[in-house]
Design an enzyme around this catalytic site. Structure first.
Site, mmCIF file in Angstrom:
data_model
loop_
_atom_site.group_PDB
_atom_site.id
_atom_site.type_symbol
_atom_site.label_atom_id
_atom_site.label_comp_id
_atom_site.label_asym_id
_atom_site.label_seq_id
_atom_site.Cartn_x
_atom_site.Cartn_y
_atom_site.Cartn_z
ATOM 1 N N LYS A 63 0.838 -1.205 0.000
ATOM 2 C CA LYS A 63 0.000 0.000 0.000
ATOM 3 C C LYS A 63 0.874 1.257 0.000
ATOM 4 O O LYS A 63 0.606 2.204 -0.751
ATOM 5 C CB LYS A 63 -0.923 0.020 1.217
ATOM 6 C CG LYS A 63 -2.049 -1.002 1.151
ATOM 7 C CD LYS A 63 -2.861 -0.957 2.437
ATOM 8 C CE LYS A 63 -4.020 -1.927 2.425
ATOM 9 N NZ LYS A 63 -4.815 -1.829 3.683
ATOM 10 N N ALA A 79 -1.202 0.928 6.423
ATOM 11 C CA ALA A 79 -1.436 -0.101 7.432
ATOM 12 C C ALA A 79 -2.382 -1.158 6.879
ATOM 13 O O ALA A 79 -3.093 -0.933 5.899
ATOM 14 C CB ALA A 79 -2.024 0.517 8.701
ATOM 15 N N ASP A 80 -2.365 -2.297 7.522
ATOM 16 C CA ASP A 80 -3.320 -3.345 7.198
ATOM 17 C C ASP A 80 -3.546 -4.186 8.434
ATOM 18 O O ASP A 80 -2.693 -4.231 9.332
ATOM 19 C CB ASP A 80 -2.828 -4.242 6.050
ATOM 20 C CG ASP A 80 -3.972 -5.037 5.454
ATOM 21 O OD1 ASP A 80 -4.961 -4.418 5.029
ATOM 22 O OD2 ASP A 80 -3.902 -6.277 5.455
ATOM 23 N N GLN A 81 -4.691 -4.801 8.491
ATOM 24 C CA GLN A 81 -4.965 -5.744 9.567
ATOM 25 C C GLN A 81 -5.872 -6.841 9.034
ATOM 26 O O GLN A 81 -6.711 -6.610 8.175
ATOM 27 C CB GLN A 81 -5.585 -5.067 10.779
ATOM 28 C CG GLN A 81 -6.937 -4.451 10.555
ATOM 29 C CD GLN A 81 -7.437 -3.724 11.797
ATOM 30 O OE1 GLN A 81 -6.668 -3.240 12.598
ATOM 31 N NE2 GLN A 81 -8.730 -3.653 11.935
ATOM 32 N N ALA A 116 -0.333 -4.465 10.825
ATOM 33 C CA ALA A 116 0.968 -4.060 10.302
ATOM 34 C C ALA A 116 0.904 -2.604 9.871
ATOM 35 O O ALA A 116 -0.139 -2.128 9.421
ATOM 36 C CB ALA A 116 1.360 -4.933 9.112
#
Length: 161
Positions: A63, A79-81, A116
């Protein structure tokens, strides 16, 4: 260097949040970090196999990388989750009914939330991943439906914020 002086050293550098999620922007606002929000241009893959933590981290990095050409002089934060219960991965549900289904599956259960974050500035990329084991308290279906109607969490993995 204190945290305040570290944040002040960012003055004059554009900060781009690779997300249009209000709750992510609110985190930066609470930290006093001036920024703009821009939707990332990364085609998020589905998990197939391998290290789940590294997979989530790679999405956050992807991203951030996806906006580096558009904002070459900016600090890009992405970010990612993802949420997992047993062998099942819970992505963004996308609809209120699917959100209810996800929350019913999580109801009273232990699950993992992997988060993250990636920060890109010029040629530098820093990323970090954290995993939390959580147990959702038991809720009635009526409580779950009320929560989904009020908070509209279908843009969050696992359908909760």
């Amino acid at each position: 260097m204190t945290e305040d002086s570290e944040l002040k050293s960012l003055q004059g550098i554009s900060v781009v949040l690779a997300s249009t999620a209000k709750w992510r922007s609110d985190i930066l606002n609470q930290l006093g970090i001036s920024h703009i929000c821009h939707e990332h241009e990364f085609d998020e893959p589905y998990y197939k196999s391998g290290d789940f933590n590294k997979f989530v981290e790679a999405i956050a990095v992807g991203k951030a990388e996806s906006l580096s050409g558009k904002f070459p002089d900016a600090i890009i934060i992405a970010a990612d989750q993802l949420c997992s219960i047993g062998d099942k991965i819970l992505y963004k549900s996308g609809t209120s009914e699917k959100a209810v289904d996800q929350l019913l599956a999580l109801n009273g259960q232990w699950h993992e939330l992997v988060c993250a974050v990636a920060v890109k500035y010029g040629d530098r990329m820093i990323s970090k991943v954290e995993k939390a084991s959580l147990q959702m308290r038991e809720l009635s279906e009526k409580e779950i439906r009320s929560y989904v109607k009020q908070d509209k969490p279908w843009d969050c993995a696992g359908s909760y914020k």
